[in-house]
Enzyme design. Structure first.
Site, PDB file in Angstrom:
ATOM      1  N   LYS A 188      31.447  34.937  36.850  1.00 19.89           N
ATOM      2  CA  LYS A 188      30.934  35.764  37.955  1.00 19.89           C
ATOM      3  C   LYS A 188      31.473  37.193  37.848  1.00 19.89           C
ATOM      4  CE  LYS A 188      34.804  34.500  40.896  1.00 19.89           C
ATOM      5  NZ  LYS A 188      35.335  33.485  41.817  1.00 19.89           N
ATOM      6  N   ARG A 198      36.269  29.615  54.218  1.00 19.96           N
ATOM      7  CA  ARG A 198      35.234  30.510  53.691  1.00 19.96           C
ATOM      8  C   ARG A 198      33.978  29.652  53.698  1.00 19.96           C
ATOM      9  NH1 ARG A 198      36.581  33.474  48.035  1.00 19.96           N
ATOM     10  NH2 ARG A 198      35.562  31.606  47.205  1.00 19.96           N
ATOM     11  N   TYR A 225      43.892  68.459  40.011  1.00 17.28           N
ATOM     12  CA  TYR A 225      43.596  68.649  41.431  1.00 17.28           C
ATOM     13  C   TYR A 225      44.845  68.436  42.284  1.00 17.28           C
ATOM     14  CZ  TYR A 225      38.543  68.214  40.413  1.00 17.28           C
ATOM     15  OH  TYR A 225      37.266  68.386  39.951  1.00 17.28           O
ATOM     16  N   MET A 258      37.301  62.200  38.688  1.00 17.67           N
ATOM     17  CA  MET A 258      36.167  61.277  38.694  1.00 17.67           C
ATOM     18  C   MET A 258      35.878  60.760  37.288  1.00 17.67           C
ATOM     19  SD  MET A 258      32.382  61.924  40.298  1.00 17.67           S
ATOM     20  CE  MET A 258      32.930  62.312  41.947  1.00 17.67           C
TER      21      MET A 258
HETATM   22  C1  LIG Z   1      36.371  32.738  41.220  1.00 16.43           C
HETATM   23  C2  LIG Z   1      36.411  31.299  41.443  1.00 16.43           C
HETATM   24  C3  LIG Z   1      37.101  30.443  40.558  1.00 16.43           C
HETATM   25  C4  LIG Z   1      37.970  30.930  39.432  1.00 16.43           C
HETATM   26  O1  LIG Z   1      39.278  31.185  39.884  1.00 16.43           O
HETATM   27  P1  LIG Z   1      40.403  31.719  38.876  1.00 16.43           P
HETATM   28  O2  LIG Z   1      41.620  31.842  39.705  1.00 16.43           O
HETATM   29  O3  LIG Z   1      39.928  33.039  38.369  1.00 16.43           O
HETATM   30  O4  LIG Z   1      40.503  30.716  37.792  1.00 16.43           O
HETATM   31  C5  LIG Z   1      36.976  29.089  40.766  1.00 16.43           C
HETATM   32  N1  LIG Z   1      36.229  28.610  41.797  1.00 16.43           N
HETATM   33  C6  LIG Z   1      35.581  29.396  42.672  1.00 16.43           C
HETATM   34  C7  LIG Z   1      34.802  28.793  43.784  1.00 16.43           C
HETATM   35  C8  LIG Z   1      35.652  30.771  42.531  1.00 16.43           C
HETATM   36  O5  LIG Z   1      35.023  31.556  43.409  1.00 16.43           O
END
Ligand SMILES: *Cc1c(COP(=O)(O)O)cnc(C)c1O
Length: 376
Positions: free
Chosen positions: A35, A132, A268, A316
């Protein structure tokens, strides 16, 4: 064409980390969590490595658009979309055979109505303590009843996520979550054969009894420790995994070198004051690229094997480096922002310390427009 600023991904480091998790997982499955542009490493490049090196059984993305991108690039590993999907987009997800996450009863009913008789592979997300996305334990009986009448919903997985497993060296809450997840899953196991998964990197490194049927490995697949606490617990408990190799190096090149004199101020806000005759290098990377402005006057880079401090405010698109001590430096020479070798290194953890954040954020925020190149 040479790159001005680029990211190198070490295939051998990736394979090393994956092989370690493969050893831990044995015959169980591994999800490579890619992700958020693979935590800034490059969504396609990492998915490609996960697929080609045979390390992963499944990919975990956040959004439907990430899943679509990987599938358009020819990635064929099964994909789980772990994040929220708009109700109307479930038709597309079903059509494309992506696995999706369902996290509330309300959502389940709306999706059932939306997709009609289409079949859909779902992973039910259980809230075992994170507060969550996810179902509460008391919803399980209704969930089972509802799904029993909807045979087009294929319950492929059940999962939950830890709240503080990487933040502490005492894991009581994580243990409670594990027990909650196990009991939430139990009534499903008599009716379905879902993959149960709960372990992120820290859980994978530390606790075999969190594995169930699949590990979801993110940060440590990229060769970074989830936290100091995880490293300490791993060393203290003589866990099987005590070494990780960072996959990412972030590099750029010198754009100009100039002399500076006592009394000059650099950049800056005139936040850096020169006290001796010296030399500075201007590098073409700034906060646009994800090089945090909090690194101003505090970070360092590696040039020709020497550490060199960032001076003045990060701009930037540009930053300044004190290179007074580096001989024979030329324009276009390579500058290492993250990485390095031997005694001269800049780690994502070092930069995270400056910004008061975690290594996850440092790498994830690197601008996705910077080319990612697979090396060795
Ligand atoms: C991001 C995520 C992971 C991975 O976690 P890490 O600590 O990076 O290994 C696993 N499960 C879910 C649901 C996540 O959102």
């Amino acid at each position: 064409m040479k790159y001005l600023t680029w990211i190198e991904l070490s295939k051998s480091a990736f394979e090393f980390n994956m092989a370690n998790f493969r050893k831990l997982a044995g015959d169980l499955k591994i999800m490579a969590v890619v992700k958020s542009n693979a935590y800034g490493h490059g969504l396609y490049e990492i998915a490609f490595l996960a697929q080609e090196t045979g390390g992963a059984d499944m990919l975990g993305v956040y959004s439907l658009s990430e899943a679509n991108f990987l599938s358009s690039k020819g990635i064929s590993l099964p994909i789980l979309i772990m994040g929220y999907i708009l109700t109307e987009d479930f038709v597309e997800a079903a059509h494309k055979n992506f696995s999706v996450c369902i996290s509330s009863f309300d959502q389940l009913k709306a999706v059932a109505e939306k997709i009609g008789g289409r079949s859909l592979k779902i992973h039910l997300k259980f809230d075992s303590g994170l507060r969550r996305l996810g179902f509460y334990p008391e919803e399980i009986p209704y969930l089972l009843e509802f799904l029993n009448e909807r045979k087009n919903f294929h319950v492929e997985g059940l999962f939950s996520h830890f709240a503080d497993i990487e933040d502490t060296v005492t894991h009581d809450f994580a243990r409670t979550q594990r027990t909650t997840f196990e009991s939430m899953s139990s009534s499903f196991m008599q009716l379905y054969t879902p993959l149960r998964h709960m372990a992120c990197s820290a859980a994978g490194i530390l606790f075999k009894d969190t594995y169930f049927d699949m590990l979801r490995v993110g940060i440590s697949m990229y060769g970074l420790w989830p936290s100091k606490e995880t490293l300490i617990t791993s060393l203290k408990s003589h866990s099987a995994l005590t070494e990780l190799k960072p996959v990412m190096s972030w590099k750029t090149r010198v754009a100009q070198i100039k002399d500076v004199r006592p009394g000059d101020t650099v950049g800056y806000s005139r936040s850096y004051r020169v006290t001796r005759n010296g030399k500075i290098a201007i590098i073409p990377v700034g906060y646009y690229d994800g090089y945090d402005r909090l690194y101003s006057n505090r970070a360092k880079v590696v040039i020709n094997g020497c550490e060199a401090p960032i001076i003045g405010k990060i701009c930037m698109n540009m930053s300044m480096v004190d290179v007074s001590h580096i001989a024979d430096l030329k324009r276009d020479d390579e500058v290492i922002l993250i990485g390095g070798c031997g005694g001269s290194q800049v780690t994502a953890d070092f930069l995270a310390g400056i910004s008061g954040t975690i290594n996850y954020e440092v790498v994830t925020r690197i601008n996705s427009s910077i080319p990612r190149i697979i090396t060795d």
